[in-house]
Design an enzyme around this catalytic site. Structure first.
Site, PDB file in Angstrom:
ATOM      1  N   HIS A 101      -5.846  -9.061  -4.529  1.00 37.27           N
ATOM      2  CA  HIS A 101      -7.138  -8.430  -4.806  1.00 37.27           C
ATOM      3  C   HIS A 101      -6.969  -6.925  -4.719  1.00 37.27           C
ATOM      4  CE1 HIS A 101     -10.524  -6.332  -2.708  1.00 37.27           C
ATOM      5  NE2 HIS A 101     -11.178  -6.741  -3.779  1.00 37.27           N
ATOM      6  N   ASN A 153      -9.577  -3.254  -5.445  1.00 39.43           N
ATOM      7  CA  ASN A 153     -10.709  -2.561  -6.053  1.00 39.43           C
ATOM      8  C   ASN A 153     -10.782  -1.142  -5.516  1.00 39.43           C
ATOM      9  OD1 ASN A 153     -13.215  -2.092  -4.130  1.00 39.43           O
ATOM     10  ND2 ASN A 153     -12.334  -4.069  -3.548  1.00 39.43           N
ATOM     11  N   THR A 154     -11.246  -0.229  -6.349  1.00 39.19           N
ATOM     12  CA  THR A 154     -11.586   1.123  -5.909  1.00 39.19           C
ATOM     13  C   THR A 154     -12.872   1.518  -6.605  1.00 39.19           C
ATOM     14  OG1 THR A 154     -10.199   2.135  -7.644  1.00 39.19           O
ATOM     15  CG2 THR A 154      -9.209   1.851  -5.458  1.00 39.19           C
ATOM     16  N   ARG A 155     -13.651   2.389  -5.969  1.00 36.26           N
ATOM     17  CA  ARG A 155     -14.973   2.690  -6.508  1.00 36.26           C
ATOM     18  C   ARG A 155     -15.475   4.030  -5.987  1.00 36.26           C
ATOM     19  NH1 ARG A 155     -14.832  -1.163  -2.799  1.00 36.26           N
ATOM     20  NH2 ARG A 155     -15.916  -0.807  -0.836  1.00 36.26           N
ATOM     21  N   HIS A 182       3.131  -3.809   2.026  1.00 37.40           N
ATOM     22  CA  HIS A 182       2.614  -2.805   2.957  1.00 37.40           C
ATOM     23  C   HIS A 182       3.396  -1.494   2.879  1.00 37.40           C
ATOM     24  CE1 HIS A 182      -0.535  -4.833   5.337  1.00 37.40           C
ATOM     25  NE2 HIS A 182       0.099  -5.948   5.014  1.00 37.40           N
ATOM     26  N   HIS A 206     -15.974 -17.698  10.386  1.00 35.76           N
ATOM     27  CA  HIS A 206     -16.208 -19.131  10.608  1.00 35.76           C
ATOM     28  C   HIS A 206     -14.913 -19.947  10.556  1.00 35.76           C
ATOM     29  CE1 HIS A 206     -16.499 -18.932   6.126  1.00 35.76           C
ATOM     30  NE2 HIS A 206     -15.954 -20.139   6.187  1.00 35.76           N
TER      31      HIS A 206
END
Length: 297
Positions: free
Chosen positions: A133, A135-137, A167, A197
């Site tokens: 995954h 994402n940048t925004r 990493h 959970h």
């Protein structure tokens, strides 16, 4: 700097689109270059590209973007790369959430917002190849602006050397911005991508930041760009190494069960999923992160 950050918005939006184009080209290249190992006789996958539009209550233009999805390829079982630029006014719930997170007042008096970003999730054919995954925004209101995002690795079959590579590339891209930054964003990712959970992380971590506004827009934008630049060199070598390995039914079963964790996290906890649905963005684009198949025991 203008009150509406027009130039800065244009720069950010253009960067996210450029990064999207580079990733889409690289992923289609992985499909066409896959010549050894499982599924090499299958057709190479390509992206289906759809324009998306954000809904608005009054029917006015509220922005949109591109949803690019590849399904059933040689390497990728399902991968989505979305880019969007949306704007309008925040509803009361979104205003309250924003003020609670940032401590800002005045959102109710001027609830305008603008947001642009890229979001990517890849679910792989081969269980030995990790899901991923990124994402940048950038988010703007008349009261402040922020950057956010990161990337994290989600293998169902863990290889210590793959985790170390992922990493180390992240750290190499972050260290020029300050030696203390990588440890901070690594810890933030470990905390953010945790499934309460289940009492466990959804993967082997990565980097994550949110609501970053140091007051120096150019510096924060440069950091956000380097988070994006780190993605392909961190991930592509892992795909190239693992896509040639054979897998068993037990390996595939482990992959489907692990995908259940991913689905649970994104539907229950992910902030981006909640924001996208709450602000009227295309639901298919928001939920493209969900795996094509998953299993629960």
């Amino acid at each position: 700097m203008s009150d509406d950050f027009l130039t800065e918005k244009q720069q950010a939006s253009a960067w996210f689109r450029q990064l999207r184009d580079e990733i889409v080209a690289a992923f289609e290249g992985l499909e066409t270059s896959h010549s050894k190992g499982p599924l090499t006789n299958e057709p190479a996958g390509t992206f289906d590209v759809t324009e998306t539009r954000r809904g608005s209550d009054d029917g006015s233009d509220a922005g949109g973007g591109l949803m690019s999805v590849m399904r059933g390829g040689r390497v990728f079982e399902k991968v989505g790369v979305n880019v969007s630029t949306v704007y309008g006014t925040l509803g009361e719930a979104a205003q309250a959430s924003m003020m609670a997170r940032t401590g800002l007042d005045g959102m109710a008096d001027d609830p305008r917002f603008w947001a642009s970003g890229i979001s990517l999730v890849a679910h792989m054919q081969n269980p030995h190849v990790p899901a991923v995954h990124m994402n940048t925004r950038m988010f703007w209101t008349p009261h402040a602006w922020w950057f956010g995002g990161g990337s994290d690795l989600n293998p169902c079959i863990e290889y210590a050397e793959d985790t170390a590579h992922f990493h180390s590339v992240q750290q190499a891209h972050l260290d020029p911005h300050g030696a203390d930054l990588y440890p901070k964003l690594k810890d933030w990712a470990d905390e953010y991508f945790y499934i309460p959970h289940r009492g466990r992380a959804r993967g082997v971590g990565g980097i994550f930041m949110d609501d970053r506004c140091t007051g120096d827009w150019q510096a924060d934008f440069a950091l956000t760009q380097d988070i994006g630049r780190a993605f392909l060199p961190a991930f592509v070598p892992l795909v190239e190494k693992r896509r040639v390995q054979d897998w068993s039914e037990a390996d595939k079963d482990a992959q489907l069960i692990h995908r259940g964790l991913y689905a649970e996290y994104n539907l229950v906890y992910d902030r981006g999923t909640k924001f996208g649905l709450a602000t009227g963005h295309d639901a298919n684009a928001v939920l493209m992160s969900l795996p094509p198949m998953a299993k629960w025991v």
